[in-house]
Design a protein around this motif. Structure first.
Motif, PDB file in Angstrom:
ATOM      1  N   GLU A  12       6.560  -2.823  12.441  1.00 24.71           N
ATOM      2  CA  GLU A  12       5.275  -3.287  12.637  1.00 24.71           C
ATOM      3  C   GLU A  12       5.125  -4.435  11.960  1.00 24.71           C
ATOM      4  O   GLU A  12       5.465  -4.418  10.663  1.00 24.71           O
ATOM      5  N   LEU A  73       6.955  -4.123   8.255  1.00 20.52           N
ATOM      6  CA  LEU A  73       7.001  -2.999   7.820  1.00 20.52           C
ATOM      7  C   LEU A  73       7.851  -1.883   8.737  1.00 20.52           C
ATOM      8  O   LEU A  73       7.797  -1.897   9.930  1.00 20.52           O
ATOM      9  N   TYR A  75       9.280   2.037   9.712  1.00 23.55           N
ATOM     10  CA  TYR A  75       8.503   3.504  10.019  1.00 23.55           C
ATOM     11  C   TYR A  75       9.756   4.422   9.826  1.00 23.55           C
ATOM     12  O   TYR A  75      10.787   4.003  10.669  1.00 23.55           O
ATOM     13  N   GLN A  95       1.192   6.002  -3.004  1.00 22.80           N
ATOM     14  CA  GLN A  95       0.621   6.065  -1.631  1.00 22.80           C
ATOM     15  C   GLN A  95      -0.459   5.047  -1.378  1.00 22.80           C
ATOM     16  O   GLN A  95      -1.339   4.750  -2.188  1.00 22.80           O
ATOM     17  N   HIS A  96      -0.373   4.290  -0.328  1.00 16.90           N
ATOM     18  CA  HIS A  96      -1.441   3.265  -0.079  1.00 16.90           C
ATOM     19  C   HIS A  96      -2.404   3.886   0.945  1.00 16.90           C
ATOM     20  O   HIS A  96      -3.455   3.378   1.184  1.00 16.90           O
ATOM     21  N   MET A  97      -1.850   4.783   1.950  1.00 18.71           N
ATOM     22  CA  MET A  97      -2.592   5.252   2.959  1.00 18.71           C
ATOM     23  C   MET A  97      -2.118   6.768   2.973  1.00 18.71           C
ATOM     24  O   MET A  97      -0.835   7.015   3.222  1.00 18.71           O
ATOM     25  N   PHE A 108       1.412  10.054  10.277  1.00 18.90           N
ATOM     26  CA  PHE A 108       2.105   9.039   9.448  1.00 18.90           C
ATOM     27  C   PHE A 108       1.176   8.960   8.041  1.00 18.90           C
ATOM     28  O   PHE A 108      -0.043   9.307   7.885  1.00 18.90           O
ATOM     29  N   MET A 110       1.307   5.474   4.617  1.00 22.63           N
ATOM     30  CA  MET A 110       2.009   4.304   4.288  1.00 22.63           C
ATOM     31  C   MET A 110       1.998   4.606   2.603  1.00 22.63           C
ATOM     32  O   MET A 110       1.154   4.961   2.129  1.00 22.63           O
ATOM     33  N   ALA A 112       4.912   3.256  -1.084  1.00 21.03           N
ATOM     34  CA  ALA A 112       5.877   2.330  -1.507  1.00 21.03           C
ATOM     35  C   ALA A 112       6.886   3.118  -2.228  1.00 21.03           C
ATOM     36  O   ALA A 112       6.650   4.175  -2.886  1.00 21.03           O
ATOM     37  N   THR A 118       6.908  -1.436   0.334  1.00 19.93           N
ATOM     38  CA  THR A 118       6.224  -0.699   1.124  1.00 19.93           C
ATOM     39  C   THR A 118       6.694  -0.278   2.726  1.00 19.93           C
ATOM     40  O   THR A 118       7.771  -1.034   3.111  1.00 19.93           O
ATOM     41  N   PHE A 119       6.619   0.915   2.756  1.00 19.63           N
ATOM     42  CA  PHE A 119       7.193   1.435   4.204  1.00 19.63           C
ATOM     43  C   PHE A 119       6.039   2.978   4.602  1.00 19.63           C
ATOM     44  O   PHE A 119       5.375   3.042   3.947  1.00 19.63           O
ATOM     45  N   TYR A 120       6.201   3.128   5.865  1.00 20.79           N
ATOM     46  CA  TYR A 120       5.675   4.134   6.475  1.00 20.79           C
ATOM     47  C   TYR A 120       6.474   5.309   6.437  1.00 20.79           C
ATOM     48  O   TYR A 120       7.697   5.200   6.749  1.00 20.79           O
TER      49      TYR A 120
END
Length: 258
Positions: A12, A73, A75, A95-97, A108, A110, A112, A118-120
């Motif tokens: 993405e 990024l 997934y 955890q960002h999301m 899902f 998001m 790090a 960062t990744f999903y």
């Protein structure tokens, strides 16, 4: 979900100019872009020869204010998004999301890794198999490369979370080693120490192309910048590391036809 835990299943691009990015990657890689169905967001799909290979969306304004730059990024498929997110945080990640559902697509989150990359993680809602990562096809991702501040710690982290295994390594002098990553009997990428003067720790994704020399002209010809290459790598193919006009770093890999 037909993909296995630990598979890369999607890529993405978050960017400051989605229209310009769509034109750039169309010219360089040959991707077509269409709007994603069933959403009010400006989310677009990159595709080639009828296969979906990635997504494109504007970089959220709050992320820009926090200092996030245009970026690619990845997934990674997981069996349980919530349990994996908890495990990542316990292992020193961020955890960002939080875990959330995308109706008809999957669940899902998001995150790090402990070095800040960062990744999903995602569990798809359908039984279809993603071919976004397919080393046999042009236009798909062919290689996942992690440049990080602590390769040994990163390897241990991803091995524990996703079941990835260490492959062979190539010595890189003062830079240490270029350690291959294996998953499901396939070499999917590598881990290396980031260059001190280089970008922050991050994944770089290499997309397959049919002609590296044509790409070497198309990248600067459409406003991008080549940082390295074309350079030959094992297997008789060549790579380019570049950034698009908005500054997102990416790689290309393919043969030299001339």
């Amino acid at each position: 979900m037909a993909n296995h835990h630990g598979d890369f299943i999607w890529y993405e691009l978050l960017t400051t100019d989605a229209d310009a990015a769509a034109r750039f990657y169309g010219a360089v890689i040959g991707w077509q872009t269409r709007k994603a169905e069933g959403t009010d967001r400006d989310y677009r799909i990159f595709g080639i020869r009828g296969d979906d290979v990635g997504g494109l969306m504007p970089l959220p304004s709050n992320a820009q204010r926090a200092g996030m730059r245009p970026t690619w990024l990845g997934y990674v498929a997981v069996d349980d998004v919530d349990a994996t997110a908890d495990a990542i945080v316990r292992a020193g990640g961020t955890q960002h999301m939080p875990p959330a559902d995308i109706p008809g697509v999957g669940r899902f989150a998001m995150l790090a890794d402990p070095q800040g990359v960062t990744f999903y993680v995602m569990r798809g809602a359908s039984d279809g198999t993603s071919t976004a990562f397919d080393q046999s096809q042009f236009g798909h991702c062919n290689w996942n490369e992690l440049a990080t501040s602590d390769p040994a710690a990163a390897l241990a982290f991803y091995q524990a979370l996703f079941g990835w295994e260490k492959g062979d390594a190539m010595p890189m002098g003062e830079m240490g080693e270029y350690r291959f990553l294996q998953h499901g009997g396939q070499t999917i990428g590598a881990v290396m120490k980031r260059m001190p003067e280089g970008p922050p720790p991050a994944w770089t994704f290499y997309f397959g192309i049919e002609d590296i020399d044509a790409a070497a002209k198309a990248v600067p010809g459409n406003g991008g910048t080549i940082h390295y290459g074309p350079a030959e790598v094992p297997g008789g193919v060549f790579i380019i590391v570049a950034s698009d006009p908005q500054g997102a770093l990416f790689g290309l890999v393919g043969p030299r036809k001339s």
